[in-house]
Design a protein around this motif. Structure first.
Motif, PDB file in Angstrom:
ATOM      1  N   GLU A 131       0.757  -1.152  -0.098  1.00 55.96           N
ATOM      2  CA  GLU A 131       0.146  -0.056  -0.064  1.00 55.96           C
ATOM      3  C   GLU A 131       0.817   1.292   0.045  1.00 55.96           C
ATOM      4  OE1 GLU A 131      -3.891  -1.651   2.075  1.00 55.96           O
ATOM      5  OE2 GLU A 131      -2.545  -0.850   3.426  1.00 55.96           O
ATOM      6  N   ARG A 132       1.940   1.241   0.689  1.00 54.54           N
ATOM      7  CA  ARG A 132       2.821   2.457   0.728  1.00 54.54           C
ATOM      8  C   ARG A 132       3.527   2.791  -0.650  1.00 54.54           C
ATOM      9  NH1 ARG A 132       6.411   2.969   5.533  1.00 54.54           N
ATOM     10  NH2 ARG A 132       7.038   5.115   4.339  1.00 54.54           N
ATOM     11  N   LEU A 133       3.711   1.813  -1.271  1.00 50.40           N
ATOM     12  CA  LEU A 133       4.185   2.129  -2.842  1.00 50.40           C
ATOM     13  C   LEU A 133       2.977   2.052  -3.820  1.00 50.40           C
ATOM     14  CD1 LEU A 133       7.527   0.001  -2.911  1.00 50.40           C
ATOM     15  CD2 LEU A 133       7.138   2.361  -2.420  1.00 50.40           C
ATOM     16  N   GLY A 134       1.768   2.124  -3.404  1.00 48.64           N
ATOM     17  CA  GLY A 134       0.585   2.452  -4.482  1.00 48.64           C
ATOM     18  C   GLY A 134      -0.121   1.365  -4.720  1.00 48.64           C
ATOM     19  N   PHE A 135      -0.167   0.250  -4.264  1.00 47.04           N
ATOM     20  CA  PHE A 135      -0.917  -0.915  -4.572  1.00 47.04           C
ATOM     21  C   PHE A 135      -2.037  -0.798  -3.969  1.00 47.04           C
ATOM     22  CE2 PHE A 135       3.412  -2.623  -5.697  1.00 47.04           C
ATOM     23  CZ  PHE A 135       3.131  -3.601  -6.568  1.00 47.04           C
ATOM     24  N   GLY A 136      -3.265  -1.086  -4.552  1.00 46.75           N
ATOM     25  CA  GLY A 136      -4.344  -1.247  -3.991  1.00 46.75           C
ATOM     26  C   GLY A 136      -4.913  -2.619  -4.022  1.00 46.75           C
ATOM     27  N   GLN A 137      -5.811  -2.872  -2.973  1.00 50.13           N
ATOM     28  CA  GLN A 137      -6.818  -4.087  -3.026  1.00 50.13           C
ATOM     29  C   GLN A 137      -7.741  -4.315  -4.114  1.00 50.13           C
ATOM     30  OE1 GLN A 137      -7.996  -5.530   1.000  1.00 50.13           O
ATOM     31  NE2 GLN A 137      -9.199  -7.335  -0.133  1.00 50.13           N
ATOM     32  N   VAL A 138      -7.539  -5.309  -4.852  1.00 48.59           N
ATOM     33  CA  VAL A 138      -8.611  -5.729  -5.816  1.00 48.59           C
ATOM     34  C   VAL A 138      -9.265  -6.904  -5.706  1.00 48.59           C
ATOM     35  CG1 VAL A 138      -7.378  -4.271  -7.726  1.00 48.59           C
ATOM     36  CG2 VAL A 138      -6.749  -6.770  -7.345  1.00 48.59           C
ATOM     37  N   GLY A 139      -8.856  -7.513  -4.665  1.00 52.78           N
ATOM     38  CA  GLY A 139      -9.598  -8.932  -4.226  1.00 52.78           C
ATOM     39  C   GLY A 139      -9.074  -9.568  -3.307  1.00 52.78           C
ATOM     40  N   LEU A 140      -9.733 -10.624  -2.681  1.00 54.32           N
ATOM     41  CA  LEU A 140      -9.301 -11.288  -1.629  1.00 54.32           C
ATOM     42  C   LEU A 140      -9.080 -12.899  -1.958  1.00 54.32           C
ATOM     43  CD1 LEU A 140      -8.721 -11.149   1.443  1.00 54.32           C
ATOM     44  CD2 LEU A 140     -11.248 -11.542   1.707  1.00 54.32           C
ATOM     45  N   GLU A 141      -8.172 -13.441  -1.923  1.00 46.77           N
ATOM     46  CA  GLU A 141      -7.999 -15.018  -2.454  1.00 46.77           C
ATOM     47  C   GLU A 141      -7.952 -15.948  -1.208  1.00 46.77           C
ATOM     48  OE1 GLU A 141      -4.774 -16.395  -5.317  1.00 46.77           O
ATOM     49  OE2 GLU A 141      -3.932 -16.023  -3.595  1.00 46.77           O
ATOM     50  N   GLN A 142      -8.563 -17.067  -1.451  1.00 53.31           N
ATOM     51  CA  GLN A 142      -8.909 -18.157  -0.259  1.00 53.31           C
ATOM     52  C   GLN A 142      -7.653 -19.106  -1.049  1.00 53.31           C
ATOM     53  OE1 GLN A 142     -10.068 -17.940   2.627  1.00 53.31           O
ATOM     54  NE2 GLN A 142     -10.839 -15.912   2.191  1.00 53.31           N
ATOM     55  N   THR A 143      -6.520 -19.640  -0.402  1.00 48.59           N
ATOM     56  CA  THR A 143      -5.760 -20.701  -1.061  1.00 48.59           C
ATOM     57  C   THR A 143      -5.621 -21.480   0.427  1.00 48.59           C
ATOM     58  OG1 THR A 143      -3.876 -20.922  -2.141  1.00 48.59           O
ATOM     59  CG2 THR A 143      -3.629 -19.368  -0.157  1.00 48.59           C
ATOM     60  N   ASP A 144      -4.963 -22.686  -0.322  1.00 47.24           N
ATOM     61  CA  ASP A 144      -4.740 -23.773   0.819  1.00 47.24           C
ATOM     62  C   ASP A 144      -3.436 -24.506   0.406  1.00 47.24           C
ATOM     63  OD1 ASP A 144      -4.913 -27.042   0.974  1.00 47.24           O
ATOM     64  OD2 ASP A 144      -6.528 -26.238   2.065  1.00 47.24           O
ATOM     65  N   ARG A 145      -2.658 -24.418   1.591  1.00 44.42           N
ATOM     66  CA  ARG A 145      -1.544 -25.349   1.647  1.00 44.42           C
ATOM     67  C   ARG A 145      -1.711 -26.375   2.565  1.00 44.42           C
ATOM     68  NH1 ARG A 145       3.195 -20.642   1.838  1.00 44.42           N
ATOM     69  NH2 ARG A 145       2.651 -19.424  -0.066  1.00 44.42           N
ATOM     70  N   ARG A 146      -1.232 -27.608   1.748  1.00 39.10           N
ATOM     71  CA  ARG A 146      -1.231 -28.926   2.781  1.00 39.10           C
ATOM     72  C   ARG A 146      -2.463 -29.076   3.755  1.00 39.10           C
ATOM     73  NH1 ARG A 146       4.345 -28.355   4.909  1.00 39.10           N
ATOM     74  NH2 ARG A 146       3.528 -29.484   6.599  1.00 39.10           N
ATOM     75  N   GLY A 147      -3.622 -28.634   3.098  1.00 39.14           N
ATOM     76  CA  GLY A 147      -4.880 -28.756   3.921  1.00 39.14           C
ATOM     77  C   GLY A 147      -4.899 -27.544   4.943  1.00 39.14           C
ATOM     78  N   ILE A 148      -4.282 -26.592   4.832  1.00 34.62           N
ATOM     79  CA  ILE A 148      -4.193 -25.271   5.888  1.00 34.62           C
ATOM     80  C   ILE A 148      -4.843 -24.255   5.034  1.00 34.62           C
ATOM     81  CG2 ILE A 148      -3.347 -23.731   7.399  1.00 34.62           C
ATOM     82  CD1 ILE A 148      -3.723 -26.790   8.472  1.00 34.62           C
ATOM     83  N   GLY A 149      -5.893 -23.539   5.199  1.00 34.23           N
ATOM     84  CA  GLY A 149      -6.479 -22.339   4.662  1.00 34.23           C
ATOM     85  C   GLY A 149      -5.960 -21.180   4.880  1.00 34.23           C
ATOM     86  N   PHE A 150      -5.503 -20.256   3.727  1.00 31.12           N
ATOM     87  CA  PHE A 150      -5.091 -18.882   4.003  1.00 31.12           C
ATOM     88  C   PHE A 150      -5.724 -18.227   3.172  1.00 31.12           C
ATOM     89  CE2 PHE A 150      -1.375 -21.662   4.635  1.00 31.12           C
ATOM     90  CZ  PHE A 150      -0.488 -21.109   5.700  1.00 31.12           C
ATOM     91  N   GLU A 151      -5.686 -16.748   3.827  1.00 31.89           N
ATOM     92  CA  GLU A 151      -6.526 -15.604   2.911  1.00 31.89           C
ATOM     93  C   GLU A 151      -5.332 -14.635   2.584  1.00 31.89           C
ATOM     94  OE1 GLU A 151     -10.498 -13.907   4.251  1.00 31.89           O
ATOM     95  OE2 GLU A 151      -9.044 -12.410   5.029  1.00 31.89           O
ATOM     96  N   ARG A 152      -5.361 -14.388   1.370  1.00 28.92           N
ATOM     97  CA  ARG A 152      -4.443 -13.254   0.714  1.00 28.92           C
ATOM     98  C   ARG A 152      -4.940 -12.124   0.059  1.00 28.92           C
ATOM     99  NH1 ARG A 152      -0.027 -17.098  -2.123  1.00 28.92           N
ATOM    100  NH2 ARG A 152      -1.699 -17.097  -3.662  1.00 28.92           N
ATOM    101  N   PHE A 153      -4.445 -10.887   0.141  1.00 30.21           N
ATOM    102  CA  PHE A 153      -5.026 -10.048  -0.274  1.00 30.21           C
ATOM    103  C   PHE A 153      -4.360  -9.650  -1.736  1.00 30.21           C
ATOM    104  CE2 PHE A 153      -4.867  -9.269   4.135  1.00 30.21           C
ATOM    105  CZ  PHE A 153      -6.181  -8.950   4.351  1.00 30.21           C
TER     106      PHE A 153
END
Length: 166
Positions: A131-153
């Motif tokens: 965000e400090r370098l001008g990026f803006g959020q355009v979505g939210l991603e749900q991902t899975d690594r070895r059966g564990i869920g993660f939320e990424r921007f």
């Protein structure tokens, strides 16, 4: 406190850097993710440092290393498409402006991404840097690594962006 630009050097990663970067990656996740992610999420995330594919994650994108006295302290990888593949800082050097320095250097090296914009999947830890370098959020991603869920921007920055400090 900002990192003194006179004490750090930036250079491109080489195959000999992969093992030290595994350590930086794991230390960064294990230390800095505390309080933001569950212990299971941290274990899975940090465990990627030992995966055979980790080396490809460093060597396939253009990965910029920050060093002090020739010792790696952080890295940022960016693909020619404009996808920011990695941004990690050793916890001993975190929250001093090094992430911004690395990301800025990577964006300068990929000044004309083939997609026409830069894109990243940011964690709770890295989102403020983007965000400090001008990026803006355009979505939210749900991902899975070895059966564990993660939320990424999903973060995007147009090439025309002239954010303060960028």
């Amino acid at each position: 406190m900002a990192v003194s630009t006179s004490s750090i050097a930036l250079r491109l990663a080489t195959p000999g850097d992969v093992d030290p970067l595994r350590s930086i990656y794991a230390a960064s996740v294990n230390t800095l993710a505390q309080g933001h992610y569950s212990s299971r999420q941290i274990a899975v995330w940090a465990g990627y440092a030992e995966a055979p594919a980790f080396g490809d994650c460093i060597l396939e994108p253009l990965t910029i290393l920050a060093t002090i006295a020739q010792q790696p302290i952080g890295f940022c990888g960016i693909e020619p498409t404009g996808h920011v593949a990695s941004l990690y800082v050793h916890p001993d050097h975190a929250r001093r402006g090094l992430g911004i320095t690395l990301l800025r250097a990577a964006l300068e090296r990929c000044a004309t991404p083939t997609r026409g914009y830069w894109l990243a999947e940011a964690s709770l830890l890295s989102r403020p840097v983007f965000e400090r370098l001008g990026f803006g959020q355009v979505g939210l991603e749900q991902t899975d690594r070895r059966g564990i869920g993660f939320e990424r921007f999903q973060m995007l920055r147009d090439c025309e962006c002239s954010a303060a400090g960028a």
